[in-house]
Design an enzyme around this catalytic site. Structure first.
Site, PDB file in Angstrom:
ATOM      1  N   ASP A   1      -9.640   3.506  -3.653  1.00  3.46           N
ATOM      2  CA  ASP A   1     -10.612   2.513  -3.155  1.00  3.46           C
ATOM      3  C   ASP A   1     -11.927   2.654  -4.064  1.00  3.46           C
ATOM      4  O   ASP A   1     -12.510   3.514  -3.934  1.00  3.46           O
ATOM      5  CB  ASP A   1     -10.773   2.386  -1.907  1.00  3.46           C
ATOM      6  CG  ASP A   1      -9.378   2.228  -0.943  1.00  3.46           C
ATOM      7  OD1 ASP A   1      -8.285   2.335  -1.853  1.00  3.46           O
ATOM      8  OD2 ASP A   1      -9.446   1.896   0.122  1.00  3.46           O
TER       9      ASP A   1
ATOM     10  N   ASP B   1       0.851  -1.061  -0.015  1.00  2.00           N
ATOM     11  CA  ASP B   1       0.118   0.184  -0.126  1.00  2.00           C
ATOM     12  C   ASP B   1       0.777   1.255   0.068  1.00  2.00           C
ATOM     13  O   ASP B   1       2.146   1.324   0.051  1.00  2.00           O
ATOM     14  CB  ASP B   1      -1.002  -0.071   1.290  1.00  2.00           C
ATOM     15  CG  ASP B   1      -2.262   0.471   1.030  1.00  2.00           C
ATOM     16  OD1 ASP B   1      -2.380   1.414   0.154  1.00  2.00           O
ATOM     17  OD2 ASP B   1      -3.313   0.179   1.738  1.00  2.00           O
TER      18      ASP B   1
HETATM   19  C1  GLA Z   1      -5.739   1.561   1.504  1.00  2.00           C
HETATM   20  C2  GLA Z   1      -6.085   0.351   0.186  1.00  2.00           C
HETATM   21  C3  GLA Z   1      -7.337  -0.706   0.402  1.00  2.00           C
HETATM   22  C4  GLA Z   1      -7.026  -1.368   1.613  1.00  2.00           C
HETATM   23  C5  GLA Z   1      -6.707  -0.486   2.935  1.00  2.00           C
HETATM   24  C6  GLA Z   1      -6.301  -1.168   4.187  1.00  2.00           C
HETATM   25  O1  GLA Z   1      -7.156   2.341   1.451  1.00  2.00           O
HETATM   26  O2  GLA Z   1      -6.158   1.238  -0.988  1.00  2.00           O
HETATM   27  O3  GLA Z   1      -7.166  -1.312  -0.538  1.00  2.00           O
HETATM   28  O4  GLA Z   1      -5.855  -2.091   1.301  1.00  2.00           O
HETATM   29  O5  GLA Z   1      -5.756   0.648   2.891  1.00  2.00           O
HETATM   30  O6  GLA Z   1      -5.923  -0.120   5.114  1.00  2.00           O
END
Ligand code: GLA
Length: 427
Positions: free
Chosen positions: A206, A150
């Site tokens: 996301d 990430d």
């Molecule tokens: C970010 C990523 C997600 C997930 C969260 C976990 O937002 O983009 O896909 O992995 O972190 O905290």
């Protein structure tokens, strides 16, 4: 002639894979489970749930269809020991990562973990910044097959993103274990360099809900040239119900996401409670005809053949284009989608057998008839003189024939409904 074209395209795809991260993985998009939208960082993020998810992957029959990865997302790691090695949260993963990997492997599945290129993960757990080598060694020693990295607590710039992901890529390569590397940098500017860094790269935010899915489809529309065997654009996870059994999107939208992810050659990572899938959801994820489109070996990401921005909120397709450094535009791509009314799209993906998979997607408020006209068919090579058979991949039925002058689908359902067809040339 058609065979020659197909052969050339296949050779092209294989040549491109040789330039990717050198681990020989992801010749087709990854398929599996990801814990994030299922359990997030709640108390359900624990080894019992992960083991039960592995069991469910097998008992539902999904594993046999190709869903192999059982991937932990955030909130499994707790800290670092005196040598700097990362360790799992003892309260939720008391058996440790090696035992969990062994369990997942004993089911014939593959095991993934999550980390971050910054100091901490988005959930505040240890990140891999300046610990790439020791972390990669730990992962390899546990038997990890997939790492998602990430981008929280790290500069959101090209330079630091490329450098930090490059460090983890090299560390994973140095272990000698083939480990799928999934970049999670939330930006489309990873696409032009994605191949050199990992097996897939997140291109946007996301997805979280239907609006997020639409945003990511819009972003992905111009990134087709960058995807292929070995490395894929990643528009985020497949949404469904959570462990609390709350659906994030409607059934129809879930099916449309699956169809679109197939045509966009996206990773198929089910991020919902696979221990308790509805019959409808299981049927969705088990559609072998749609999976075959996603996994088609030619590895071409589909194109938006008709229509523009799907949100209807005035977000333009090109919002972030300027952020892509000019020198990275190595390949050009000049197809312009033909026109359709607002909030309607037709996408198409060329397949190894010469056929095309088409998705007619309606994000408007009313059911509509949608037509792929001659301009829409232009990139497919189908024209008025081309006849094809039409198969509905959700009805599992051959539904007639058509030509490339135009083809109409009646009553595509409103609010994110879709129809998915496969067109095959008639000799
Ligand atoms: C970010 C990523 C997600 C997930 C969260 C976990 O937002 O983009 O896909 O992995 O972190 O905290």
């Amino acid at each position: 002639m058609r065979m020659l074209l197909v052969t050339l395209l296949l050779v092209g795809s294989l040549t491109r894979s040789a330039m990717s991260l050198d681990n020989g993985l992801a010749l087709t998009p990854a398929m599996g489970y990801n814990s994030w939208y299922d359990v997030t960082c709640s108390g359900d993020m624990n080894e019992k749930i992960i083991m039960a998810s592995a069991d469910a992957m097998v008992s539902t029959g999904l594993a046999k269809l190709g869903y192999k990865y059982i991937n932990l997302d955030d909130c499994w790691a707790k800290g670092r020991d005196s040598t700097g090695a990362v360790y799992a949260d003892n309260a939720t993963f008391p058996s440790g990562m090696k035992a969990l990997a062994d369990y997942v492997h004993s089911k014939g599945l593959l095991f993934g973990v999550y980390t971050d290129r910054g100091t901490n993960t988005c959930g505040g757990r240890p990140g891999s910044q300046d610990h790439e080598t020791i972390d990669a060694k730990s992962y390899a020693s546990w038997g990890v097959d997939y790492v998602k990295e990430d981008s929280c607590h790290a500069p959101n710039t090209h330079g630091s993103g490329y450098a930090q992901y490059g460090k983890m890529r090299d560390a994973l390569n140095a272990t000698g274990r083939p480990i799928y590397f999934s970049l999670c940098g939330w930006n489309e500017w990873y696409a032009p360099v994605g191949y050199s860094l990992g097996n897939s790269w997140r291109i946007s935010r996301d997805d979280t809900n239907w609006g997020g899915i639409i945003t990511n489809i819009n972003v992905n529309a111009k990134l087709a040239p960058y995807a292929g065997p070995g490395g894929w654009n990643d528009p985020c996870l497949l949404l469904g119900n959570t462990s609390a059994n709350k659906p994030r999107i409607t059934d129809l939208q879930q099916r449309s996401q699956f169809s679109m992810w197939a045509v966009m050659a996206s990773p198929l990572l089910i991020s919902s409670n696979i221990r308790k899938l509805s019959t409808y959801a299981l049927e969705t994820y088990s559609n072998e005809e749609v999976i075959a489109v996603n996994q088609d070996k030619i590895g071409r990401q589909g194109l938006r053949l008709a229509g523009g921005d799907l949100s209807g909120e005035g977000v333009k397709q090109s919002t972030q284009t300027d952020e892509i450094p000019k020198h990275l535009h190595k390949r050009t791509f000049d197809h312009l989608p033909s026109e359709l009314p607002a909030q309607q799209n037709i996408w198409g993906r060329q397949l190894l057998d010469g056929g095309w998979a088409l998705v007619f997607l309606n994000n408007g408020k009313d059911d509509v008839d949608m037509t792929c006209d001659a301009a829409c068919f232009a990139p497919t090579g189908f024209d008025a003189s081309t006849s094809f058979t039409v198969r509905d991949l959700w009805l599992h039925k051959d539904i007639g024939t058509g030509t490339g002058s135009n083809y109409t689908v009646s009553k595509v359902p409103a609010n994110g409904g879709s129809v998915m067809l496969k067109l095959s040339f008639l000799p």
